[in-house]
Design an enzyme around this catalytic site. Structure first.
Site, PDB file in Angstrom:
ATOM      1  N   GLU A  50       0.806  -1.218   0.000  1.00  0.00           N
ATOM      2  CA  GLU A  50       0.000   0.000   0.000  1.00  0.00           C
ATOM      3  C   GLU A  50       0.842   1.272   0.000  1.00  0.00           C
ATOM      4  O   GLU A  50       0.315   2.363  -0.235  1.00  0.00           O
ATOM      5  CB  GLU A  50      -0.943  -0.005   1.211  1.00  0.00           C
ATOM      6  CG  GLU A  50      -2.063  -1.032   1.079  1.00  0.00           C
ATOM      7  CD  GLU A  50      -3.033  -1.005   2.240  1.00  0.00           C
ATOM      8  OE1 GLU A  50      -2.698  -0.428   3.288  1.00  0.00           O
ATOM      9  OE2 GLU A  50      -4.128  -1.575   2.102  1.00  0.00           O
ATOM     10  N   GLU A  84       6.765 -21.289   8.648  1.00  0.00           N
ATOM     11  CA  GLU A  84       7.271 -20.417   9.698  1.00  0.00           C
ATOM     12  C   GLU A  84       8.363 -21.069  10.536  1.00  0.00           C
ATOM     13  O   GLU A  84       9.095 -20.393  11.253  1.00  0.00           O
ATOM     14  CB  GLU A  84       6.136 -19.975  10.617  1.00  0.00           C
ATOM     15  CG  GLU A  84       5.572 -21.063  11.509  1.00  0.00           C
ATOM     16  CD  GLU A  84       4.565 -20.508  12.502  1.00  0.00           C
ATOM     17  OE1 GLU A  84       4.781 -20.698  13.700  1.00  0.00           O
ATOM     18  OE2 GLU A  84       3.580 -19.880  12.070  1.00  0.00           O
TER      19      GLU A  84
END
Length: 301
Positions: free
Chosen positions: A86, A117
């Protein structure tokens, strides 16, 4: 990674206030959820000094041609990636200036990659692919504070000379040990035990909002509270750019629109044109000399 203490983490323990969650009427469930969410901003407030230090580091990295690199797995990684993608349309920066690395790759944004992860080597490979270096600031996001991918990434980034920042939602987090600037926002037990996409995710999003927005303000990507570097890529944003030029300069709507046309639709250039009473070419030169800082460009001769 040692899992023996995982159940003792605040983000993993049961919330006594929601022990009967499955029996609550919707109105009560939403009320308690809202009450718990209100604690998040207060937890973030307590970490403002550390967040401020991180903003200064990120700003310096960007001024030196370095990058802000977010690093995370699961929800944490998605939040970092969301903030990264963004920034270019909001602040008119290149997509490679704010980078989001998600364990398992971009595809893991919509489809979870199980076990990603737990592999610190993935972070090393991901960072090396970006060419991490001593001009960068790397922000490792880990709600639990112990994610191996993030620990491995922070260690590798530090070895490459980058400034390292950690964001965790528990105290005494493992990732804090590997960060130049550890940020800890203890959000406590979730209403749904262990679901850190809730309060912890909200806290991480708030911190990322602060890190990127405050850094861009410091870099002069904002004039007053107007995002004058926004890319006017649709009709709504074209109209917003015109209104920003009006508000920033006091010009009438027609004059603002004419300046925007001369500036190729770039609000910041149009603002400098009108405030400094110069051509678009001169405004661009001023902005270049001021390293993009609008106020400095207006005062630059």
């Amino acid at each position: 990674m040692d899992l023996s203490t995982l159940g003792t983490l605040g983000t993993e323990t049961r919330n006594e206030r929601t022990a009967g969650l499955d029996r609550m009427p919707v109105s009560e469930l939403l009320s308690v959820m809202n009450a718990e969410d209100q604690t998040v901003a207060l937890a973030v407030r307590d970490a403002l000094p550390e967040i401020g230090s991180a903003v200064e580091a990120i700003t310096e990295s960007l001024r030196r041609g370095g990058r802000l690199i977010y690093l995370g797995a699961g929800t944490s990684g998605r939040i970092g990636l969301l903030d990264a993608v963004e920034c270019p349309p909001t602040f008119g920066i290149s997509p490679d200036q704010v980078v989001g690395l998600l364990s398992g790759g971009p595809g893991a944004f919509v489809v979870a990659v199980e076990g990603a992860e737990d592999q610190p080597a993935r972070a090393i490979a991901d960072l090396d692919e970006t060419g991490v270096n001593d001009r960068d600031t790397v922000v490792g996001l880990a709600a639990s504070g112990r994610t191996p991918y993030v620990v491995g990434g922070l260690r590798h980034a530090a070895a490459k000379g980058a400034v390292t920042v950690s964001v965790a939602c528990n105290r005494d987090a493992v990732v804090s040990r590997y960060a130049d600037i550890p940020i800890e926002v203890p959000t406590g037990p979730e209403i749904l035990t262990g679901s850190t996409r809730l309060k912890a995710g909200t806290a991480e999003k708030m911190v990322c909002n602060m890190l990127s927005t405050a850094s861009m303000v410091r870099l002069g990507k904002v004039y007053g509270n107007l995002m004058v570097d926004v890319r006017a890529s649709n009709d709504k944003l074209v109209d917003r750019a015109r209104r920003m030029v009006v508000e920033a300069t006091g010009a009438d709507s027609r004059t603002a629109a004419e300046a925007l046309r001369a500036a190729g639709g770039h609000a910041k250039t149009a603002v400098v044109m009108l405030l400094a009473h110069c051509t678009a070419e001169e405004a661009v030169r001023r902005l270049d000399e001021a390293r993009g800082d609008t106020r400095a460009a207006v005062g630059c001769r």
